[in-house]
Design an enzyme around this catalytic site. Structure first.
Site, PDB file in Angstrom:
ATOM      1  CG  ASN A  41    -107.081  13.247  33.557  1.00 41.90           C
ATOM      2  OD1 ASN A  41    -108.097  12.987  32.912  1.00 41.90           O
ATOM      3  ND2 ASN A  41    -106.940  12.905  34.832  1.00 41.90           N
ATOM      4  N   GLY A  62     -97.905   7.937  36.148  1.00 42.40           N
ATOM      5  CA  GLY A  62     -98.663   7.478  37.324  1.00 42.40           C
ATOM      6  C   GLY A  62    -100.155   7.633  37.081  1.00 42.40           C
ATOM      7  CB  ILE A  78    -104.321   3.762  33.248  1.00 44.01           C
ATOM      8  CG1 ILE A  78    -105.233   3.905  34.481  1.00 44.01           C
ATOM      9  CG2 ILE A  78    -102.912   4.271  33.547  1.00 44.01           C
ATOM     10  CD1 ILE A  78    -105.431   5.329  34.943  1.00 44.01           C
ATOM     11  CG  ASP A  86    -105.922  10.606  38.600  1.00 45.97           C
ATOM     12  OD1 ASP A  86    -106.727   9.858  39.183  1.00 45.97           O
ATOM     13  OD2 ASP A  86    -106.039  10.941  37.413  1.00 45.97           O
ATOM     14  CG  HIS A 108    -108.902  13.417  39.496  1.00 47.05           C
ATOM     15  ND1 HIS A 108    -109.286  12.112  39.245  1.00 47.05           N
ATOM     16  CD2 HIS A 108    -108.885  13.551  40.852  1.00 47.05           C
ATOM     17  CE1 HIS A 108    -109.475  11.492  40.403  1.00 47.05           C
ATOM     18  NE2 HIS A 108    -109.234  12.337  41.390  1.00 47.05           N
TER      19      HIS A 108
HETATM   20  C1  GRF Z   1    -115.507  14.410  34.960  1.00 51.53           C
HETATM   21  O1  GRF Z   1    -115.861  14.903  36.241  1.00 51.53           O
HETATM   22  C2  GRF Z   1    -114.103  13.868  34.975  1.00 51.53           C
HETATM   23  O2  GRF Z   1    -113.240  14.587  35.823  1.00 51.53           O
HETATM   24  C3  GRF Z   1    -114.340  12.503  35.561  1.00 51.53           C
HETATM   25  O3  GRF Z   1    -115.520  12.039  34.947  1.00 51.53           O
HETATM   26  C4  GRF Z   1    -116.315  13.175  34.606  1.00 51.53           C
HETATM   27  C5  GRF Z   1    -116.589  13.106  33.126  1.00 51.53           C
HETATM   28  O4  GRF Z   1    -117.687  13.914  32.877  1.00 51.53           O
HETATM   29  N1  GRF Z   1    -113.224  11.628  35.267  1.00 51.53           N
HETATM   30  P1  GRF Z   1    -118.118  14.187  31.332  1.00 51.53           P
HETATM   31  O5  GRF Z   1    -118.032  12.859  30.597  1.00 51.53           O
HETATM   32  O6  GRF Z   1    -117.146  15.209  30.774  1.00 51.53           O
HETATM   33  O7  GRF Z   1    -119.513  14.726  31.460  1.00 51.53           O
END
Ligand code: GRF
Length: 202
Positions: free
Chosen positions: A109, A145, A94, A147, A111
Protein backbone atom coordinates in the site's frame (compact mmCIF):
# COMPACT_ATOMS: atom_id res chain seq x y z
CA UNK A 1 5.84 -10.70 -12.25
CA UNK A 2 2.06 -10.21 -12.41
CA UNK A 3 0.59 -7.14 -10.68
CA UNK A 4 -3.01 -6.42 -9.74
CA UNK A 5 -3.52 -2.76 -8.80
CA UNK A 6 -6.46 -1.65 -6.63
CA UNK A 7 -7.78 1.92 -6.96
CA UNK A 8 -10.66 4.05 -5.65
CA UNK A 9 -10.05 7.41 -7.31
CA UNK A 10 -8.03 9.33 -9.90
CA UNK A 11 -5.43 6.57 -10.33
CA UNK A 12 -2.37 8.78 -10.91
CA UNK A 13 -0.21 6.26 -9.04
CA UNK A 14 -1.60 3.56 -11.35
CA UNK A 15 -0.83 5.82 -14.32
CA UNK A 16 2.78 6.22 -13.16
CA UNK A 17 3.14 2.43 -13.13
CA UNK A 18 1.47 2.11 -16.55
CA UNK A 19 3.71 4.82 -18.07
CA UNK A 20 6.91 3.33 -16.64
CA UNK A 21 6.10 -0.18 -17.87
CA UNK A 22 5.15 1.27 -21.28
CA UNK A 23 8.45 3.19 -21.44
CA UNK A 24 10.98 0.66 -20.16
CA UNK A 25 9.11 -2.52 -21.08
CA UNK A 26 7.84 -5.40 -18.95
CA UNK A 27 11.14 -7.30 -19.08
CA UNK A 28 13.28 -4.42 -17.85
CA UNK A 29 10.76 -3.30 -15.25
CA UNK A 30 10.15 -6.84 -14.02
CA UNK A 31 6.39 -6.64 -13.83
CA UNK A 32 3.21 -6.12 -15.83
CA UNK A 33 -0.21 -4.98 -14.64
CA UNK A 34 -2.60 -7.83 -15.44
CA UNK A 35 -5.73 -6.27 -13.92
CA UNK A 36 -7.04 -3.22 -12.08
CA UNK A 37 -9.68 -3.59 -9.36
CA UNK A 38 -11.86 -0.96 -7.68
CA UNK A 39 -14.54 -0.66 -5.01
CA UNK A 40 -16.64 1.70 -7.12
CA UNK A 41 -17.60 2.40 -10.75
CA UNK A 42 -16.99 5.50 -12.81
CA UNK A 43 -13.61 6.55 -11.45
CA UNK A 44 -10.72 7.84 -13.53
CA UNK A 45 -8.54 4.99 -12.25
CA UNK A 46 -10.73 2.48 -14.12
CA UNK A 47 -10.76 4.66 -17.24
CA UNK A 48 -6.96 4.73 -17.19
CA UNK A 49 -6.87 0.92 -17.10
CA UNK A 50 -9.42 0.64 -19.90
CA UNK A 51 -7.42 3.08 -22.07
CA UNK A 52 -4.39 0.85 -21.51
CA UNK A 53 -6.40 -2.24 -22.50
CA UNK A 54 -6.10 -3.77 -19.03
CA UNK A 55 -8.96 -5.89 -17.60
CA UNK A 56 -10.83 -4.30 -14.70
CA UNK A 57 -13.16 -5.51 -11.97
CA UNK A 58 -15.37 -3.71 -9.45
CA UNK A 59 -16.60 -5.10 -6.13
CA UNK A 60 -18.86 -2.71 -4.22
CA UNK A 61 -19.36 -3.22 -0.48
CA UNK A 62 -23.08 -2.39 -0.75
CA UNK A 63 -23.62 -5.26 -3.19
CA UNK A 64 -22.87 -7.78 -0.44
CA UNK A 65 -24.80 -8.78 2.68
CA UNK A 66 -21.78 -8.59 4.93
CA UNK A 67 -18.35 -7.01 4.84
CA UNK A 68 -16.84 -10.50 4.99
CA UNK A 69 -18.69 -11.49 1.80
CA UNK A 70 -17.35 -8.39 0.05
CA UNK A 71 -13.84 -9.16 1.25
CA UNK A 72 -14.08 -12.75 -0.05
CA UNK A 73 -15.45 -11.51 -3.38
CA UNK A 74 -12.63 -8.98 -3.74
CA UNK A 75 -10.10 -11.70 -2.92
CA UNK A 76 -11.71 -14.03 -5.47
CA UNK A 77 -11.73 -11.40 -8.22
CA UNK A 78 -8.10 -10.55 -7.49
CA UNK A 79 -6.98 -14.20 -7.34
CA UNK A 80 -8.57 -14.85 -10.75
CA UNK A 81 -5.69 -12.88 -12.28
CA UNK A 82 -3.05 -14.90 -10.42
CA UNK A 83 -1.02 -11.91 -9.16
CA UNK A 84 2.46 -12.21 -7.70
CA UNK A 85 2.01 -8.81 -6.07
CA UNK A 86 -1.08 -6.73 -5.28
CA UNK A 87 -0.67 -2.94 -5.09
CA UNK A 88 -3.16 -0.67 -3.34
CA UNK A 89 -2.73 2.73 -5.02
CA UNK A 90 -5.35 4.93 -3.46
CA UNK A 91 -7.67 2.03 -2.68
CA UNK A 92 -9.84 3.39 0.11
CA UNK A 93 -11.21 0.25 1.73
CA UNK A 94 -9.74 -1.84 4.54
CA UNK A 95 -9.46 -5.46 3.42
CA UNK A 96 -10.29 -8.31 5.78
CA UNK A 97 -9.12 -11.72 6.89
CA UNK A 98 -9.84 -13.56 3.66
CA UNK A 99 -7.99 -11.08 1.46
CA UNK A 100 -5.01 -11.01 3.82
CA UNK A 101 -4.98 -14.81 4.12
CA UNK A 102 -4.51 -15.02 0.36
CA UNK A 103 -2.32 -11.97 -0.34
CA UNK A 104 -0.68 -11.05 2.96
CA UNK A 105 3.06 -10.68 2.49
CA UNK A 106 2.63 -9.68 -1.15
CA UNK A 107 0.13 -6.81 -0.74
CA UNK A 108 1.67 -3.32 -0.84
CA UNK A 109 0.00 0.00 0.00
CA UNK A 110 1.06 3.59 -0.47
CA UNK A 111 0.04 6.16 2.16
CA UNK A 112 0.44 9.96 1.86
CA UNK A 113 2.13 10.50 5.24
CA UNK A 114 5.22 9.35 7.13
CA UNK A 115 3.82 6.36 9.05
CA UNK A 116 3.38 5.77 11.91
CA UNK A 117 2.38 9.43 11.90
CA UNK A 118 -1.05 10.29 10.50
CA UNK A 119 -2.48 6.90 9.47
CA UNK A 120 -5.99 6.54 8.09
CA UNK A 121 -8.04 8.21 5.41
CA UNK A 122 -6.98 11.83 6.11
CA UNK A 123 -3.20 11.66 6.51
CA UNK A 124 -2.54 14.79 4.46
CA UNK A 125 -5.15 16.88 6.28
CA UNK A 126 -4.01 15.59 9.68
CA UNK A 127 -0.33 16.47 9.11
CA UNK A 128 -1.32 19.96 7.95
CA UNK A 129 -3.68 20.50 10.90
CA UNK A 130 -1.05 19.27 13.33
CA UNK A 131 1.41 21.91 12.14
CA UNK A 132 4.03 19.39 11.04
CA UNK A 133 6.99 20.93 9.15
CA UNK A 134 7.62 17.85 7.03
CA UNK A 135 5.40 15.00 5.93
CA UNK A 136 5.70 12.62 2.99
CA UNK A 137 4.63 9.19 1.82
CA UNK A 138 5.14 5.60 2.88
CA UNK A 139 5.09 2.40 0.85
CA UNK A 140 4.46 -0.56 3.15
CA UNK A 141 3.18 -4.11 3.25
CA UNK A 142 -0.42 -4.38 4.40
CA UNK A 143 -1.03 -6.28 7.63
CA UNK A 144 -4.22 -6.71 9.65
CA UNK A 145 -4.05 -3.15 11.01
CA UNK A 146 -4.72 0.17 9.29
CA UNK A 147 -1.50 1.50 7.73
CA UNK A 148 0.55 -0.50 10.28
CA UNK A 149 2.41 -3.04 8.14
CA UNK A 150 6.21 -3.26 7.66
CA UNK A 151 7.58 -0.14 5.95
CA UNK A 152 9.45 -0.64 2.67
CA UNK A 153 10.33 2.96 1.76
CA UNK A 154 9.45 6.56 2.61
CA UNK A 155 9.83 9.93 0.93
CA UNK A 156 9.92 13.31 2.71
CA UNK A 157 7.96 16.36 1.57
CA UNK A 158 8.20 19.78 3.25
CA UNK A 159 5.02 21.53 4.34
CA UNK A 160 4.86 25.17 3.28
CA UNK A 161 3.05 27.94 5.15
CA UNK A 162 0.75 28.61 2.19
CA UNK A 163 -0.21 24.94 1.75
CA UNK A 164 -3.79 23.82 1.81
CA UNK A 165 -4.69 20.11 1.75
CA UNK A 166 -4.88 19.73 -2.01
CA UNK A 167 -1.68 21.66 -2.77
CA UNK A 168 0.20 19.58 -0.20
CA UNK A 169 -1.34 16.33 -1.43
CA UNK A 170 -0.33 17.12 -5.01
CA UNK A 171 3.24 17.75 -3.90
CA UNK A 172 3.24 14.52 -1.91
CA UNK A 173 1.89 12.60 -4.89
CA UNK A 174 4.81 13.75 -7.06
CA UNK A 175 7.17 12.01 -4.62
CA UNK A 176 4.79 9.13 -3.98
CA UNK A 177 4.42 8.14 -7.63
CA UNK A 178 8.20 7.95 -8.08
CA UNK A 179 8.62 6.01 -4.82
CA UNK A 180 5.89 3.50 -5.67
CA UNK A 181 7.25 2.86 -9.18
CA UNK A 182 10.76 2.36 -7.79
CA UNK A 183 9.68 0.07 -4.92
CA UNK A 184 7.30 -2.11 -6.97
CA UNK A 185 9.98 -2.60 -9.62
CA UNK A 186 12.61 -3.61 -7.04
CA UNK A 187 10.26 -6.00 -5.25
CA UNK A 188 9.35 -7.59 -8.58
CA UNK A 189 12.90 -7.82 -9.97
CA UNK A 190 14.91 -8.64 -6.86
CA UNK A 191 12.58 -10.53 -4.55
CA UNK A 192 12.36 -9.68 -0.85
CA UNK A 193 12.02 -11.05 2.67
CA UNK A 194 9.90 -9.66 5.50
CA UNK A 195 11.62 -10.16 8.85
CA UNK A 196 9.35 -8.87 11.59
CA UNK A 197 9.10 -5.14 10.87
CA UNK A 198 12.07 -5.13 8.53
CA UNK A 199 11.79 -5.59 4.77
CA UNK A 200 14.93 -6.88 3.06
CA UNK A 201 14.96 -6.50 -0.73
CA UNK A 202 17.60 -8.77 -2.28
C1 GRF B 1 -2.58 8.70 -2.94
O1 GRF B 1 -1.90 9.81 -2.38
C2 GRF B 1 -2.71 7.60 -1.93
O2 GRF B 1 -1.61 7.51 -1.06
C3 GRF B 1 -3.91 8.08 -1.15
O3 GRF B 1 -4.80 8.57 -2.12
C4 GRF B 1 -4.03 9.03 -3.24
C5 GRF B 1 -4.52 8.30 -4.46
O4 GRF B 1 -4.11 9.03 -5.56
N1 GRF B 1 -4.50 6.99 -0.41
P1 GRF B 1 -4.34 8.40 -7.04
O5 GRF B 1 -5.74 7.79 -7.06
O6 GRF B 1 -3.27 7.35 -7.25
O7 GRF B 1 -4.18 9.58 -7.95
Amino acid sequence: KRLVVLVSGSGTNLQALLDTIETVGVEAYGAEIVAVGADREGIEGLARAERAGIPTFVRKVKDYGTREEWDAALAEATAAHEPDLVVSAGFMKIVGREFLARFGGRFVNTHPALLPSFPGAHGVRDALAYGARVTGCTVHFVDDGVDTGPIIAQGVVEIRDEDDESALHERIKEVERRLLVEVVGRLARNGYRIEGRKVVIQ
